[in-house]
Design a protein around this motif. Structure first.
Motif, PDB file in Angstrom:
ATOM      1  N   PHE A  15       0.906  -0.707  -0.064  1.00  0.00           N
ATOM      2  CA  PHE A  15       0.196   0.115   0.279  1.00  0.00           C
ATOM      3  C   PHE A  15       0.679   1.398   0.052  1.00  0.00           C
ATOM      4  CE2 PHE A  15      -2.553   3.040   2.264  1.00  0.00           C
ATOM      5  CZ  PHE A  15      -2.744   3.517   1.349  1.00  0.00           C
ATOM      6  N   VAL A  16       1.920   1.360   0.738  1.00  0.00           N
ATOM      7  CA  VAL A  16       3.002   2.646   1.388  1.00  0.00           C
ATOM      8  C   VAL A  16       3.765   2.285  -0.579  1.00  0.00           C
ATOM      9  CG1 VAL A  16       5.222   2.941   1.798  1.00  0.00           C
ATOM     10  CG2 VAL A  16       2.728   2.457   3.300  1.00  0.00           C
ATOM     11  N   MET A  17       4.195   1.658  -1.450  1.00  0.00           N
ATOM     12  CA  MET A  17       4.516   1.197  -2.574  1.00  0.00           C
ATOM     13  C   MET A  17       3.252   1.911  -3.827  1.00  0.00           C
ATOM     14  SD  MET A  17       5.595  -1.842  -5.081  1.00  0.00           S
ATOM     15  CE  MET A  17       6.708  -2.971  -3.411  1.00  0.00           C
ATOM     16  N   ALA A  18       2.150   1.770  -3.619  1.00  0.00           N
ATOM     17  CA  ALA A  18       1.140   1.752  -4.371  1.00  0.00           C
ATOM     18  C   ALA A  18       0.791   3.591  -4.050  1.00  0.00           C
ATOM     19  CB  ALA A  18       0.059   1.563  -4.820  1.00  0.00           C
ATOM     20  N   THR A  19       1.015   3.460  -2.967  1.00  0.00           N
ATOM     21  CA  THR A  19       0.020   5.645  -2.689  1.00  0.00           C
ATOM     22  C   THR A  19       1.099   6.629  -2.543  1.00  0.00           C
ATOM     23  OG1 THR A  19      -1.635   4.438  -1.606  1.00  0.00           O
ATOM     24  CG2 THR A  19      -1.679   6.625  -0.862  1.00  0.00           C
ATOM     25  N   TYR A  20       2.013   6.239  -1.829  1.00  0.00           N
ATOM     26  CA  TYR A  20       3.041   7.249  -0.985  1.00  0.00           C
ATOM     27  C   TYR A  20       4.261   7.617  -1.712  1.00  0.00           C
ATOM     28  CZ  TYR A  20      -0.552   7.846   2.374  1.00  0.00           C
ATOM     29  OH  TYR A  20      -2.297   7.950   3.377  1.00  0.00           O
ATOM     30  N   ARG A  21       5.024   6.067  -1.714  1.00  0.00           N
ATOM     31  CA  ARG A  21       6.194   5.969  -2.367  1.00  0.00           C
ATOM     32  C   ARG A  21       6.685   4.784  -2.509  1.00  0.00           C
ATOM     33  NH1 ARG A  21       9.738  10.245  -0.837  1.00  0.00           N
ATOM     34  NH2 ARG A  21      12.118   9.629  -2.011  1.00  0.00           N
ATOM     35  N   THR A  22       7.157   4.580  -3.763  1.00  0.00           N
ATOM     36  CA  THR A  22       7.946   4.268  -3.912  1.00  0.00           C
ATOM     37  C   THR A  22       8.834   2.832  -3.261  1.00  0.00           C
ATOM     38  OG1 THR A  22       6.661   3.644  -6.833  1.00  0.00           O
ATOM     39  CG2 THR A  22       8.339   2.196  -6.674  1.00  0.00           C
ATOM     40  N   GLN A  23       9.518   3.686  -3.482  1.00  0.00           N
ATOM     41  CA  GLN A  23      10.391   3.240  -2.474  1.00  0.00           C
ATOM     42  C   GLN A  23      11.042   4.084  -1.121  1.00  0.00           C
ATOM     43  OE1 GLN A  23      13.936   5.689  -5.226  1.00  0.00           O
ATOM     44  NE2 GLN A  23      14.436   3.233  -5.212  1.00  0.00           N
ATOM     45  N   GLY A  24       9.618   4.457  -0.650  1.00  0.00           N
ATOM     46  CA  GLY A  24       9.385   4.224   1.087  1.00  0.00           C
ATOM     47  C   GLY A  24       8.658   2.877   0.974  1.00  0.00           C
ATOM     48  N   ARG A  25       8.954   2.340   2.126  1.00  0.00           N
ATOM     49  CA  ARG A  25       9.353   0.673   2.732  1.00  0.00           C
ATOM     50  C   ARG A  25       9.048   0.868   4.181  1.00  0.00           C
ATOM     51  NH1 ARG A  25      14.127  -1.050  -0.092  1.00  0.00           N
ATOM     52  NH2 ARG A  25      13.195  -2.882   0.527  1.00  0.00           N
ATOM     53  N   GLU A  26       8.412  -0.592   4.415  1.00  0.00           N
ATOM     54  CA  GLU A  26       8.525  -0.938   5.933  1.00  0.00           C
ATOM     55  C   GLU A  26       9.760  -2.072   5.870  1.00  0.00           C
ATOM     56  OE1 GLU A  26       5.124  -3.519   6.623  1.00  0.00           O
ATOM     57  OE2 GLU A  26       3.402  -1.429   6.774  1.00  0.00           O
ATOM     58  N   ARG A  27      10.389  -2.153   7.134  1.00  0.00           N
ATOM     59  CA  ARG A  27      11.956  -1.943   7.347  1.00  0.00           C
ATOM     60  C   ARG A  27      11.669  -3.602   8.444  1.00  0.00           C
ATOM     61  NH1 ARG A  27      11.657   3.098   6.041  1.00  0.00           N
ATOM     62  NH2 ARG A  27      12.829   3.686   4.813  1.00  0.00           N
ATOM     63  N   SER A  28      12.967  -4.220   8.170  1.00  0.00           N
ATOM     64  CA  SER A  28      13.207  -5.278  10.008  1.00  0.00           C
ATOM     65  C   SER A  28      13.837  -4.504  11.216  1.00  0.00           C
ATOM     66  CB  SER A  28      13.987  -6.256   8.774  1.00  0.00           C
ATOM     67  OG  SER A  28      15.486  -5.428   8.379  1.00  0.00           O
ATOM     68  N   GLU A  29      14.036  -4.810  11.705  1.00  0.00           N
ATOM     69  CA  GLU A  29      14.075  -4.321  13.304  1.00  0.00           C
ATOM     70  C   GLU A  29      16.113  -4.077  13.092  1.00  0.00           C
ATOM     71  OE1 GLU A  29      15.669  -6.498  17.253  1.00  0.00           O
ATOM     72  OE2 GLU A  29      13.227  -6.646  16.697  1.00  0.00           O
ATOM     73  N   GLU A  30      16.339  -5.293  11.757  1.00  0.00           N
ATOM     74  CA  GLU A  30      18.310  -4.961  11.449  1.00  0.00           C
ATOM     75  C   GLU A  30      18.272  -3.256  10.596  1.00  0.00           C
ATOM     76  OE1 GLU A  30      21.634  -5.796  12.525  1.00  0.00           O
ATOM     77  OE2 GLU A  30      19.748  -6.221  13.036  1.00  0.00           O
ATOM     78  N   GLU A  31      17.110  -4.010   9.895  1.00  0.00           N
ATOM     79  CA  GLU A  31      17.272  -2.228   8.887  1.00  0.00           C
ATOM     80  C   GLU A  31      17.279  -0.744   9.889  1.00  0.00           C
ATOM     81  OE1 GLU A  31      16.220  -3.984   4.938  1.00  0.00           O
ATOM     82  OE2 GLU A  31      14.336  -3.775   6.023  1.00  0.00           O
ATOM     83  N   PHE A  32      16.129  -0.962  10.571  1.00  0.00           N
ATOM     84  CA  PHE A  32      16.248  -0.253  11.755  1.00  0.00           C
ATOM     85  C   PHE A  32      17.117   0.230  12.480  1.00  0.00           C
ATOM     86  CE2 PHE A  32      11.455  -0.161  10.428  1.00  0.00           C
ATOM     87  CZ  PHE A  32      11.212   0.840  10.325  1.00  0.00           C
ATOM     88  N   ARG A  33      17.526  -0.597  12.929  1.00  0.00           N
ATOM     89  CA  ARG A  33      18.818  -0.155  14.067  1.00  0.00           C
ATOM     90  C   ARG A  33      19.876   0.030  12.746  1.00  0.00           C
ATOM     91  NH1 ARG A  33      20.469  -3.533  17.870  1.00  0.00           N
ATOM     92  NH2 ARG A  33      18.990  -5.088  17.295  1.00  0.00           N
ATOM     93  N   HIS A  34      20.255  -0.486  11.615  1.00  0.00           N
ATOM     94  CA  HIS A  34      20.819   0.673  10.434  1.00  0.00           C
ATOM     95  C   HIS A  34      20.624   1.426  10.516  1.00  0.00           C
ATOM     96  CE1 HIS A  34      23.948  -3.291   9.944  1.00  0.00           C
ATOM     97  NE2 HIS A  34      22.987  -3.999  10.826  1.00  0.00           N
ATOM     98  N   LEU A  35      19.151   2.696  10.341  1.00  0.00           N
ATOM     99  CA  LEU A  35      19.659   3.677  10.125  1.00  0.00           C
ATOM    100  C   LEU A  35      19.618   4.391  11.214  1.00  0.00           C
ATOM    101  CD1 LEU A  35      15.947   3.110   8.657  1.00  0.00           C
ATOM    102  CD2 LEU A  35      18.208   3.835   7.272  1.00  0.00           C
ATOM    103  N   GLY A  36      19.240   3.482  12.730  1.00  0.00           N
ATOM    104  CA  GLY A  36      19.848   4.711  13.809  1.00  0.00           C
ATOM    105  C   GLY A  36      21.245   4.600  13.991  1.00  0.00           C
ATOM    106  N   LEU A  37      21.937   3.632  13.827  1.00  0.00           N
ATOM    107  CA  LEU A  37      23.072   4.015  13.995  1.00  0.00           C
ATOM    108  C   LEU A  37      24.144   4.819  12.684  1.00  0.00           C
ATOM    109  CD1 LEU A  37      24.077   0.014  14.254  1.00  0.00           C
ATOM    110  CD2 LEU A  37      24.781   1.751  16.164  1.00  0.00           C
ATOM    111  N   ALA A  38      23.040   4.842  11.786  1.00  0.00           N
ATOM    112  CA  ALA A  38      23.746   5.751  10.229  1.00  0.00           C
ATOM    113  C   ALA A  38      24.584   7.286  11.592  1.00  0.00           C
ATOM    114  CB  ALA A  38      23.136   5.144   9.507  1.00  0.00           C
ATOM    115  N   ALA A  39      22.815   7.248  11.609  1.00  0.00           N
ATOM    116  CA  ALA A  39      22.311   9.219  12.042  1.00  0.00           C
ATOM    117  C   ALA A  39      23.073   9.399  13.350  1.00  0.00           C
ATOM    118  CB  ALA A  39      20.599   8.425  12.550  1.00  0.00           C
ATOM    119  N   GLY A  40      24.048   8.949  14.057  1.00  0.00           N
ATOM    120  CA  GLY A  40      24.182   8.753  14.870  1.00  0.00           C
ATOM    121  C   GLY A  40      24.013   8.479  16.438  1.00  0.00           C
TER     122      GLY A  40
END
Length: 379
Positions: free
Chosen positions: A334-359
């Motif tokens: 639904f996010v892909m079709a409606t809001y952003r094709t490359q917006g996405r739901e993520r796994s716990e590990e993906e969220f962890r890495h995003l936070g580390l990259a942000a400091g």
């Protein structure tokens, strides 16, 4: 509470696929091909006021289609067919009775709301429910995006299917221009938010503030009307100031709330400072690079030891056939079709890495709800 284990269910997926006879496989594909009838039938009965008519203030007395419709309706069987389909999907329970005369036997089907169906009736003071969520997802402008879903694969960097189907207008701009559509969307978000926020505050926010302990100023990024911030402050009285931060045209319509300042701005440029930051269903609609920018701005707005509490859908690492996994993956598309094709739901590990990259140096995921997880980032 950890996320449900998916290993056994994933193994069952493969086994079920391999063990199907050709006839069973064709039947399964027939169901998939016709599955659009389920959400459209659900939308139809909501527009017809069926859940409220059956619920009737808590009575939930089984009613037939002819009892739901006005007297003299020319063909109640049309509604009955919708109700039977939704009973097969667990939205209604169905009971039957028969009557006979000298020449015919008549079967009457009556329907009541199941636990799933009761999510379509308001519980809180707002009057919102999951019925609003269903209606929001099936407005004409949103439905028009689905036939163009394949174009998201062919051109993932181009406009999302919604924009392609609506003269190049993205979803958020569409809501901004169409007041009625925006009201439907806001009611939908309220209907979904209220039960989740209750679970959040009973779990994460309990025990003298719980995860919000020591927070005097709380910033809600993407807070819209400020309703979630108001709920948190009502339950955690140690929070003395709330800052509801969203786009200027959004907060311009936000109602006055005691202790809350509505602040307009752009989260990609900067975020107001606070002891902690809260956000709900913000990161899912943005790309990884955009999420990193948002998280870096959150990091910059926090003191040492400050926390960002982000509530987002978290997809499992393994694919399985559980209701939870299906709901999460369906919402991802639904996010892909409606809001952003490359917006996405993520796994716990993906969220962890995003936070580390942000400091951020600390991270934990807390599962208080089957759909949303609480992601706690610590500076």
């Amino acid at each position: 509470m950890p996320p449900p284990s998916a290993a056994a269910a994933a193994a069952a997926v493969g086994a079920a696929r391999d063990d199907m006879s050709p006839a069973e496989a064709r039947l399964a594909m027939m169901e998939l091909a016709n599955m659009l009838s389920v959400p459209m039938a659900l939308t139809a009965v909501i527009r017809l006021g069926v859940p409220d008519a059956i619920w009737a203030g808590g009575a939930n007395a089984p009613l037939s289609a002819s009892e739901i419709l006005p007297a003299g309706h020319p063909d109640p069987s049309v509604l009955e067919r919708l109700l039977r389909l939704l009973a097969s999907r667990g939205v209604f329970s169905e009971s039957t009775s028969t009557s006979e005369d000298r020449t015919t036997t008549t079967t009457t089907r009556r329907f009541a709301l199941t636990a799933v169906g009761r999510t379509l009736v308001p519980e809180g003071d707002s009057g919102a429910s999951y019925a609003d969520y269903v209606l929001q997802h099936h407005q004409d402008a949103l439905v028009a995006a689905w036939p163009r879903l394949h174009e998201a694969v062919l051109d993932p960097r181009g406009p999302e299917p919604f924009a392609r189907a609506n003269a190049g207008v993205p979803a958020y701009a569409y809501y901004g221009k169409d007041r009625e559509a925006n009201q439907v969307m806001l009611r939908a978000m309220t209907g979904v938010s209220e039960p989740f926020m209750d679970a959040l505050l009973d779990g994460y926010g309990a025990d003298d503030g719980g995860g919000f302990r020591g927070v005097a100023t709380l910033v809600d990024v993407g807070g819209s009307s400020g309703a979630c911030l108001e709920m948190i402050m009502r339950r955690v009285p140690t929070i003395k100031e709330g800052i509801n931060f969203d786009l200027p045209d959004v907060v311009a319509d936000a109602p006055p709330i005691a202790g809350v300042r509505h602040v307009g701005g752009d989260m990609f440029k900067s975020i107001p400072s606070g002891d902690a930051i809260f956000m709900k269903w913000v990161l899912t609609t943005w790309t990884n690079d955009e999420c990193t920018t948002i998280l870096r701005n959150c990091h910059a707005a926090l003191p040492d030891g400050g926390k960002l509490v982000a509530c987002e859908p978290v997809v499992p690492e393994q694919t399985d056939t559980t209701t939870r996994t299906r709901a999460l993956l369906e919402n991802d598309i639904f996010v892909m079709a409606t809001y952003r094709t490359q917006g996405r739901e993520r796994s716990e590990e993906e969220f962890r890495h995003l936070g580390l990259a942000a400091g951020f140096t600390g991270f934990r995921a807390i599962y208080l709800d089957p759909f949303y997880a609480v992601l706690e980032y610590t500076k």
